[in-house]
Design an enzyme around this catalytic site. Sequence first.
Site, short mmCIF file in Angstrom:
data_model
loop_
_atom_site.label_atom_id
_atom_site.label_comp_id
_atom_site.label_asym_id
_atom_site.label_seq_id
_atom_site.Cartn_x
_atom_site.Cartn_y
_atom_site.Cartn_z
N CYS A 76 0.84 -1.20 0.00
CA CYS A 76 0.00 0.00 0.00
C CYS A 76 0.88 1.26 0.00
CB CYS A 76 -0.98 -0.04 1.17
SG CYS A 76 -2.31 1.18 1.02
N HIS A 177 -3.95 -4.60 -0.23
CA HIS A 177 -3.53 -5.20 1.04
C HIS A 177 -3.62 -6.72 0.94
CE1 HIS A 177 -3.13 -1.66 3.64
NE2 HIS A 177 -4.02 -1.13 2.83
N GLU A 179 -2.68 -8.87 3.00
CA GLU A 179 -3.06 -9.42 4.31
C GLU A 179 -4.56 -9.33 4.58
OE1 GLU A 179 -1.76 -6.51 3.71
OE2 GLU A 179 -2.33 -5.02 5.21
#
Lengths: 201, 253
Positions: A76, A177, A179
């Site tokens: 990001c 992202h 994650e």
Amino acid sequence: MIAIIDYKAGNIASVSNALTRLGADFCITDDVSRLNDATGIIFPGVGHAYAAMQALKEKNLDEWLKSTQKPVLGICLGMQMLFDFSVEGDTACLGLIPGKLEKFDNSKGKVPHMGWNTLRFAADSFLLKGLSVEDYFYFVHSFYAPVVDATTASCFYADVDFSAVVSYKNFHGVQFHPEKSGAAGTKILNNFINYVNEGKE
Amino acid sequence: MVAKRIVPCLDIKNGRTVKGVNFEGLRDAGDPVELAKRYSDEGADELVFLDITATNEKRKTLIELVDKISRHIQIPFTVGGGIRAVDEIGDLLNAGADKISLNSSIVTNPDLITQAAAKYGSQCIVAAIDARRSNDSWLVYTKAGTHNTGLDAIDWAKKTAELGAGEILLTSMDKDGTKSGFDNELLKKVSQAAPVPLIASGGAGTIDHCIDAIKLGEADAVLAASIFHFKEIEIKHLKEEMAKADIAVRLNF
């Protein structure tokens, strides 16, 4: 050992939880000697470009990042910081990848670009192994990096095709992202971990 | 193309989900983490946890819960319910929440949006608005819908975005719990007035209702609770039907 750079400008919890779920060997640190011991670096980032650059400079991490030969994965804002310059706070970034970050035009789409989006593949990348145009990734950002030579995948939003995945020398980055991107995002993180562990592409 | 999102909402009290939850195969339907995992596996794009605990221990238990959810869930989640301070928002974000939803506190203190957005970014600040129709307009209610603020909902939505909110979670109190469809007129007005993503809430009963909220109401996401809790609609099936209606949805998960 992968090191997650902790410079108080990233949501470290989500990234470290994802690495824990993957069983990766990692540490969270702002200590240069520990970074020097790491085999790969994850460079997260949330918030404002100027504040993030200042936080890096305070710890001399900007200089460390510019000179490292280790594989780096920017996430990001971490990816954005790899570029030359951001109009967000007129910030000079790390200058590792040529290009200037712009803001999305809110007459063309709602800003931030928030939600799940797909990729357009531009070049082969170890990060994208096992992924397809059907896979969605979670994006949250108001500024975007242009498509450049380093772009391996782009994403289209608000009439702009922008860099979603980049690779240049040992510097890699994803605008979304991983994650937070379910199974598809987990594959990206796993690809990076495997790449670091193999020490080759 | 950015996908329209399906967002199950879980009400939390003392760290447990409340309201009836009818899920087979869960050891404990009251465990928010287990339910969240289940929704995530079934294709939910995001989750909202609304804490309705009213005790002094609330803050600590909520942070513990957020930490636990973050360890197990790989999709974004929003936390809301009685949050009123910048440092409280910081604690929840550090524990792993992606967004914080603010409702009553921003009506009494609009500056909270600006302060929180400046510190953590607009992307993690959600303005939650409960609106009730009054003749030709809609008014904003706070304190779990008990207090009429007199604010016009469309003006307030626009203002929250100007102050720095990155998303609006709009609940129609007239429609909430009725399963008669979303208030698409209200949604469309807010979607056009405020240039940030809009989550539709209140009234989901059928797949067509969800499709209408996106097509007629111009919402970016659809939130629902009971239709998912009671398995009246399966998330995967809902998304497949949305895809057939030419709505971009995330089907690979």
